[in-house]
Write a protein that holds these residues in place. Sequence first.
Motif, PDB file in Angstrom:
ATOM      1  N   ALA A  73       0.851  -1.187   0.000  1.00  0.00           N
ATOM      2  CA  ALA A  73       0.000   0.000   0.000  1.00  0.00           C
ATOM      3  C   ALA A  73       0.890   1.241   0.000  1.00  0.00           C
ATOM      4  CB  ALA A  73      -0.926   0.005   1.205  1.00  0.00           C
ATOM      5  N   SER A  74       0.446   2.293  -0.665  1.00  0.00           N
ATOM      6  CA  SER A  74       1.268   3.488  -0.829  1.00  0.00           C
ATOM      7  C   SER A  74       1.139   4.503   0.307  1.00  0.00           C
ATOM      8  CB  SER A  74       0.940   4.169  -2.164  1.00  0.00           C
ATOM      9  OG  SER A  74      -0.423   4.521  -2.204  1.00  0.00           O
ATOM     10  N   GLN A  75       0.193   4.311   1.216  1.00  0.00           N
ATOM     11  CA  GLN A  75       0.021   5.256   2.316  1.00  0.00           C
ATOM     12  C   GLN A  75       0.093   4.549   3.668  1.00  0.00           C
ATOM     13  OE1 GLN A  75      -3.513   7.641   1.685  1.00  0.00           O
ATOM     14  NE2 GLN A  75      -3.024   7.924  -0.465  1.00  0.00           N
ATOM     15  N   CYS A  76       1.023   3.632   3.779  1.00  0.00           N
ATOM     16  CA  CYS A  76       1.169   2.774   4.949  1.00  0.00           C
ATOM     17  C   CYS A  76       2.480   3.108   5.664  1.00  0.00           C
ATOM     18  CB  CYS A  76       1.170   1.309   4.477  1.00  0.00           C
ATOM     19  SG  CYS A  76       1.435   0.088   5.757  1.00  0.00           S
ATOM     20  N   GLY A  77       2.534   2.846   6.938  1.00  0.00           N
ATOM     21  CA  GLY A  77       3.773   3.031   7.688  1.00  0.00           C
ATOM     22  C   GLY A  77       4.892   2.126   7.214  1.00  0.00           C
ATOM     23  N   PHE A 110      -6.682  -2.306   4.513  1.00  0.00           N
ATOM     24  CA  PHE A 110      -6.183  -1.957   5.827  1.00  0.00           C
ATOM     25  C   PHE A 110      -6.175  -0.440   5.998  1.00  0.00           C
ATOM     26  CE2 PHE A 110      -4.397  -6.006   4.445  1.00  0.00           C
ATOM     27  CZ  PHE A 110      -4.932  -6.830   5.420  1.00  0.00           C
ATOM     28  N   ASP A 111      -7.253   0.064   6.573  1.00  0.00           N
ATOM     29  CA  ASP A 111      -7.446   1.500   6.833  1.00  0.00           C
ATOM     30  C   ASP A 111      -7.305   2.365   5.584  1.00  0.00           C
ATOM     31  OD1 ASP A 111      -8.143   1.067   9.415  1.00  0.00           O
ATOM     32  OD2 ASP A 111      -6.515   2.229  10.293  1.00  0.00           O
ATOM     33  N   ASN A 112      -7.766   1.855   4.450  1.00  0.00           N
ATOM     34  CA  ASN A 112      -7.781   2.616   3.187  1.00  0.00           C
ATOM     35  C   ASN A 112      -6.421   3.221   2.846  1.00  0.00           C
ATOM     36  OD1 ASN A 112     -10.615   2.196   2.701  1.00  0.00           O
ATOM     37  ND2 ASN A 112     -10.985   3.616   4.391  1.00  0.00           N
ATOM     38  N   GLN A 113      -5.383   2.419   2.989  1.00  0.00           N
ATOM     39  CA  GLN A 113      -4.035   2.917   2.747  1.00  0.00           C
ATOM     40  C   GLN A 113      -3.584   2.771   1.294  1.00  0.00           C
ATOM     41  OE1 GLN A 113      -1.692   0.954   5.788  1.00  0.00           O
ATOM     42  NE2 GLN A 113      -2.309   2.457   7.309  1.00  0.00           N
ATOM     43  N   GLU A 114      -4.484   2.264   0.437  1.00  0.00           N
ATOM     44  CA  GLU A 114      -4.195   2.192  -0.999  1.00  0.00           C
ATOM     45  C   GLU A 114      -5.449   2.602  -1.769  1.00  0.00           C
ATOM     46  OE1 GLU A 114      -2.231   2.760  -3.411  1.00  0.00           O
ATOM     47  OE2 GLU A 114      -0.901   1.101  -2.892  1.00  0.00           O
ATOM     48  N   PRO A 115      -5.852   3.883  -1.655  1.00  0.00           N
ATOM     49  CA  PRO A 115      -7.109   4.318  -2.259  1.00  0.00           C
ATOM     50  C   PRO A 115      -7.056   4.575  -3.759  1.00  0.00           C
ATOM     51  CG  PRO A 115      -6.059   6.165  -1.182  1.00  0.00           C
ATOM     52  CD  PRO A 115      -5.206   4.947  -0.888  1.00  0.00           C
ATOM     53  N   GLY A 116      -5.873   4.706  -4.325  1.00  0.00           N
ATOM     54  CA  GLY A 116      -5.746   5.086  -5.726  1.00  0.00           C
ATOM     55  C   GLY A 116      -6.170   4.012  -6.705  1.00  0.00           C
ATOM     56  N   GLU A 117      -6.307   4.427  -7.953  1.00  0.00           N
ATOM     57  CA  GLU A 117      -6.578   3.506  -9.045  1.00  0.00           C
ATOM     58  C   GLU A 117      -5.265   2.826  -9.437  1.00  0.00           C
ATOM     59  OE1 GLU A 117      -9.653   2.851 -10.118  1.00  0.00           O
ATOM     60  OE2 GLU A 117     -10.350   4.257  -8.597  1.00  0.00           O
ATOM     61  N   ASN A 118      -5.373   1.729 -10.171  1.00  0.00           N
ATOM     62  CA  ASN A 118      -4.192   0.945 -10.521  1.00  0.00           C
ATOM     63  C   ASN A 118      -3.110   1.755 -11.232  1.00  0.00           C
ATOM     64  OD1 ASN A 118      -4.890  -1.678  -9.452  1.00  0.00           O
ATOM     65  ND2 ASN A 118      -6.475  -1.743 -11.012  1.00  0.00           N
TER      66      ASN A 118
END
Length: 183
Positions: free
Chosen positions: A32-36, A66-74
């Motif tokens: 995921a791109s917005q994860c710790g 997991f807590d919307n940590q990858e909301p983007g499109e592919n």
Amino acid sequence: MSIYNFSAVRMNGQPVSLKEYEGKVVLIFNGASQCGFTYQYKDLQALHDEYKEQGLVLLGFPCNQFDNQEPGENDKIEAFCTMNYGVTFPMFQKIRVRDEEAHPLFEYLASKLPFEGFNEEHFVAKILLQLLHEKHPHYLHGDSIKWNFTKFLIDKNGNPVKRFESTSEANEMRSDIERLLQS
């Protein structure tokens, strides 16, 4: 049964049978791109660069469970990974890895390699464990995927051999990767 019984869809929309990776040592993970733990993309890419000529391939599966940590499109996920971490290993379209509608590959992997706990000494572990206990206590039960950057090491015959949780760093996997590459 092995990972070769499964397929997935690459970022470009092309379905791929994992049989394509037969004879390779494979490291499969959900990211995921917005994860710790997003910084692990850099270290995973370094592993790929170091061992790809010896037969290692990494397969990345973005996940927003997991807590919307990858909301983007592919396409945005792929651009993020390429531009920020230089990712060149195969990336697949966003999937679910646990609960309803989980990708069968991740159900299989979790069933073959049980959850053995997090490294509680990891610098992100305290935050992760607090979050899980407060917001997602049901995630802690059973062998399902617990969080982003759960990694599964697969031997050259497509068999899962070791599970590394989010709190496992790339360097911790080196000896296992090297052992499989030499076998």
